[in-house]
Design a protein around this motif. Structure first.
Motif, PDB file in Angstrom:
ATOM      1  N   ILE A  20      -1.088   8.092   5.614  1.00  0.00           N
ATOM      2  CA  ILE A  20      -0.222   7.005   6.094  1.00  0.00           C
ATOM      3  C   ILE A  20      -0.763   5.617   5.708  1.00  0.00           C
ATOM      4  O   ILE A  20      -1.075   4.791   6.574  1.00  0.00           O
ATOM      5  N   PRO A  21      -0.847   5.306   4.420  1.00  0.00           N
ATOM      6  CA  PRO A  21      -1.461   4.036   3.998  1.00  0.00           C
ATOM      7  C   PRO A  21      -0.774   2.798   4.551  1.00  0.00           C
ATOM      8  O   PRO A  21      -1.429   1.783   4.780  1.00  0.00           O
ATOM      9  N   MET A  27       6.106  10.658   3.417  1.00  0.00           N
ATOM     10  CA  MET A  27       5.254  11.146   4.503  1.00  0.00           C
ATOM     11  C   MET A  27       3.815  11.412   4.045  1.00  0.00           C
ATOM     12  O   MET A  27       3.294  12.526   4.174  1.00  0.00           O
ATOM     13  N   CYS A  28       3.181  10.377   3.525  1.00  0.00           N
ATOM     14  CA  CYS A  28       1.785  10.503   3.074  1.00  0.00           C
ATOM     15  C   CYS A  28       0.891  10.960   4.224  1.00  0.00           C
ATOM     16  O   CYS A  28       1.020  10.475   5.338  1.00  0.00           O
ATOM     17  N   THR A  74       8.411   2.796  -1.572  1.00  0.00           N
ATOM     18  CA  THR A  74       9.480   3.048  -0.614  1.00  0.00           C
ATOM     19  C   THR A  74       9.867   1.757   0.104  1.00  0.00           C
ATOM     20  O   THR A  74      11.043   1.424   0.230  1.00  0.00           O
ATOM     21  N   LEU A  75       8.839   1.043   0.549  1.00  0.00           N
ATOM     22  CA  LEU A  75       9.084  -0.094   1.440  1.00  0.00           C
ATOM     23  C   LEU A  75       9.398  -1.356   0.648  1.00  0.00           C
ATOM     24  O   LEU A  75       8.928  -1.552  -0.463  1.00  0.00           O
ATOM     25  N   CYS A  87      10.806   8.005   2.478  1.00  0.00           N
ATOM     26  CA  CYS A  87       9.371   8.021   2.764  1.00  0.00           C
ATOM     27  C   CYS A  87       8.824   9.405   2.432  1.00  0.00           C
ATOM     28  O   CYS A  87       9.399  10.412   2.819  1.00  0.00           O
ATOM     29  N   ASP A 112       0.800  -1.218   0.000  1.00  0.00           N
ATOM     30  CA  ASP A 112       0.000   0.000   0.000  1.00  0.00           C
ATOM     31  C   ASP A 112       0.836   1.273   0.000  1.00  0.00           C
ATOM     32  O   ASP A 112       0.295   2.371   0.009  1.00  0.00           O
ATOM     33  N   CYS A 113       2.148   1.135  -0.040  1.00  0.00           N
ATOM     34  CA  CYS A 113       2.995   2.328  -0.126  1.00  0.00           C
ATOM     35  C   CYS A 113       3.017   2.817  -1.572  1.00  0.00           C
ATOM     36  O   CYS A 113       3.485   2.116  -2.467  1.00  0.00           O
TER      37      CYS A 113
HETATM   38  S1  SF4 Z   1       4.116   7.205   4.713  1.00  0.00           S
HETATM   39 FE1  SF4 Z   1       3.695   6.860   2.549  1.00  0.00          FE
HETATM   40  S2  SF4 Z   1       5.689   6.935   1.524  1.00  0.00           S
HETATM   41 FE2  SF4 Z   1       6.063   6.714   3.700  1.00  0.00          FE
HETATM   42  S3  SF4 Z   1       6.293   4.496   3.955  1.00  0.00           S
HETATM   43 FE3  SF4 Z   1       4.171   4.991   4.430  1.00  0.00          FE
HETATM   44  S4  SF4 Z   1       3.083   4.688   2.529  1.00  0.00           S
HETATM   45 FE4  SF4 Z   1       5.269   4.790   1.997  1.00  0.00          FE
END
Ligand code: SF4
Ligand code: SF4
Ligand code: SF4
Ligand code: SF4
Lengths: 284, 299
Positions: A107-108, A103-104, A77-78, A101, A72-73
């Motif tokens: 925060i999915p 910084m959504c 990133t992950l 990251c 779900d990122c």
């Molecule tokens: S906040 Fe967003 S970019 Fe950062 S790890 Fe989580 S999903 Fe990925």
């Protein structure tokens, strides 16, 4: 077919011995595993857990290595550690220098985590503490050399809070200013954008686990000036009034204001002609 | 006899035809591949039906499914989980409670095709010997994985668990897990007849414990037709579950295979030229024998 008492005893004996053997085998394997774990646990400093990750030991108890956070990122990133990687197999992490990251806001990754290994209590991404940026190389950081790179400062999502540029005198040129990037732990989330953006071939600013990036003051340390402010007066002995031979109508302020002229009427006790002061001394 | 046992199923193929003598095997392989395919459709084709892996997944963005054994490890490690994973684990546990715990092994687990292949080669190449592990070892190992989870405060077994590691690897990247595949294959080929799945794997042991009351069972419905060809024993990964049902008529034991380690793989059905076995339920009494749900003394 009824068994005689002796046969039952024999059977029981064999059964117990066999079970003991199996139990010992399992125990040995268990000890082996525990030893192995001791050696391989401990995250390499460049591997950063996703936002909201519990403290490493709790995280390893909670994460079932499902990869739903990874899926779900939106920025890829992950990733999940593979067998042979330095990170505990199957657990999610990211390398800031590769993909930081973003910084959504929603925060999915945390929302996706079914186990709570990424703590659902994290609802504001600004509260995430994935690590702490540290300007580790003060010899090569361009701003430390007196140039205006500022990239880490510019890309920081918490600009002016997590990184500030503090100005100091440039002793090399004697007439310029150094703009020193300073990271503030109370606002840095450890997102790694700064490390990712650092233009040097090897980043001068790096996100590290807080335990590596930060010192800690002794528990008994008290900063005198803060304590004094809290108490409203000196805690040790009453402040002595300092006596300087100040001209009448002057006093000295120790908190930084320096020389203060009382009822400042614009007059000075001195004549506007400095020679008068000198002549005054000769007359005495 | 020993010659036919190198190629069990030859009679069945002659009598029933190849397809009928392999139908459950093929159905099982299709299921295994199909479920893996659903997981892979996301990363490979961008079709997100199931996300995650067998440790925990989300189907169609709504249905959580989680492995109850992993949740148990997590509990032993001292973590109090979110409800999502608990719901998912209950759904999965409930499913296997109904269809038989080790249906997981026969129909889902990625290790099963590997160890099945090793067993097949072992049979064809007539490889004998190796270490003999007692079948109860797996329960000791199961206990060990939970105790060490508790001591280490982490999902320790998941550092080496080949089941989750291989499944995750196929979806998220294998790394060195291919060596694990090879190791398991060689282990079962040379070191023990069905060494891993039928003797050691703690995950299989955990799932077997869900099977005590599962309704769906294989039954030796027509056991009076058995001609003692022994082929079902030769293909069954857990042959100790067969005799009570197949040979229990005189003792008044019903024909239903109630052993908790039967994985409902259906190979015995395939391989029997006399059509002795069929899928049935625990409750069905056949041939006037009342169904006996007495468990085996040893799992
Ligand atoms: S906040 Fe967003 S970019 Fe950062 S790890 Fe989580 S999903 Fe990925
Ligand atoms: S979603 Fe949670 S449990 Fe799954 S891998 Fe990520 S952190 Fe671990
Ligand atoms: S890691 Fe760098 S970019 Fe991210 S918040 Fe901290 S200082 Fe800013
Ligand atoms: S015994 Fe273990 S490895 Fe074998 S099929 Fe079952 S879960 Fe998979």
């Amino acid at each position: 077919m009824a068994k005689t008492g002796n046969e039952v005893d024999q059977y029981r004996r064999r059964f117990l011995i066999r079970s003991a053997g199996q139990a010992c085998g399992a125990a040995l394997l268990g000890i082996g595993l525990l030893t192995l774990a001791r050696q391989t646990y401990g995250l390499p400093a460049e591997a950063i857990r996703p936002p909201g990750a519990l403290a490493e030991t709790d995280f390893l108890a909670a994460c079932v290595r499902c990869g739903l956070c990874v899926r779900d990122c939106p920025y890829n990133t992950l990733k999940l550690s593979e067998l042979g990687d330095k990170v505990t197999t199957g657990t999610p992490y990211f390398i800031a220098r590769d993909i930081p990251c973003e910084m959504c806001d929603d925060i999915p990754c945390v929302v996706a985590c079914p186990t709570g290994a990424l703590d659902k209590k994290l609802t504001d991404i600004d509260d995430a503490r994935m690590g702490l940026a540290a300007l580790v190389d003060q010899e090569n950081c361009l701003n430390f050399l007196g140039l205006r790179c500022d990239i880490c400062y510019r890309v920081c999502p918490a600009i002016d809070k997590a990184i500030t540029l503090d100005t100091i005198h440039n002793p090399r040129t004697g007439k310029h200013t150094l703009f020193i990037p300073v990271v503030h732990s109370e606002a840095c989330t450890g997102c790694g954008k700064c490390e990712h953006a650092c233009i040097l071939p090897e980043a001068a600013i790096k996100v590290l686990p807080a335990r590596l990036a930060k010192g800690a003051p002794g528990q008994h340390y008290r900063l005198g000036w803060e304590e004094k402010q809290k108490a409203g007066s000196s805690l040790v002995a009453p402040d002595k009034e300092h006596k300087y031979n100040l001209p009448e109508g002057y006093r000295y302020e120790y908190e930084g204001q320096g020389l203060i002229k009382e009822n400042d009427s614009g007059e000075t006790p001195f004549s506007s002609n400095p020679l008068d002061t000198l002549n005054q001394g000769r007359q005495q | 006899m020993s010659n036919t046992l190198l190629r069990p199923g030859a009679d069945a193929i002659a009598v029933k035809g190849w397809w009928s003598a392999h139908q459950w095997l093929i159905l099982r392989r299709i299921t295994q591949a199909g479920i893996l395919g659903l997981f892979l459709a996301g990363p490979l084709l961008g079709v997100w039906i199931i996300k995650g892996n067998i440790a925990s997944s989300l189907t169609l963005d709504i249905l959580p499914l989680s492995d109850p054994y992993l949740l148990l490890q997590s509990l032993f490690a001292g973590h109090w989980p979110e409800t999502t994973v608990v719901i998912g684990a209950f759904i999965v546990a409930g499913f296997y409670f109904l269809v038989g715990g080790r249906v997981y092994c026969g129909w889902i687990c990625p290790v099963n095709p590997i160890t099945d292949m090793a067993a097949w080669f072992r049979q064809r190449l007539n490889i004998k010997g190796g270490a003999r592990f007692p079948r109860q070892s797996r329960y000791w190992l199961l206990a060990m994985t939970l105790i060490t989870a508790s001591i280490s405060g982490s999902l320790l077994w998941e550092m080496v668990n080949p089941v989750t590691m291989i499944y995750r690897g196929l979806i998220f990247g294998m790394g060195m897990a291919w060596f694990l595949v090879l190791a398991l294959f060689l282990f079962d080929l040379f070191l023990g007849q069905r060494g891993w799945c039928s003797h050691l794997c703690p995950m299989g042991a955990f799932y077997s414990l869900l099977a005590f009351y599962s309704p769906l069972r294989v039954s030796a419905t027509q056991r009076e037709k058995c001609n003692d060809c022994m082929e079902c024993y030769a293909v069954c990964p857990e042959p100790q579950v067969i005799p009570p049902a197949l040979k229990g008529a005189e003792q008044g034991v019903g024909p239903v295979i109630t052993g908790i380690n039967c994985s409902n793989c259906g190979r015995c059905i395939d391989v029997c030229s006399k059509n002795v076995f069929q899928f049935s339920t625990r409750f069905k009494s056949v041939n006037n024998f009342s169904t006996v749900t007495k468990r085996e003394a040893m799992p």
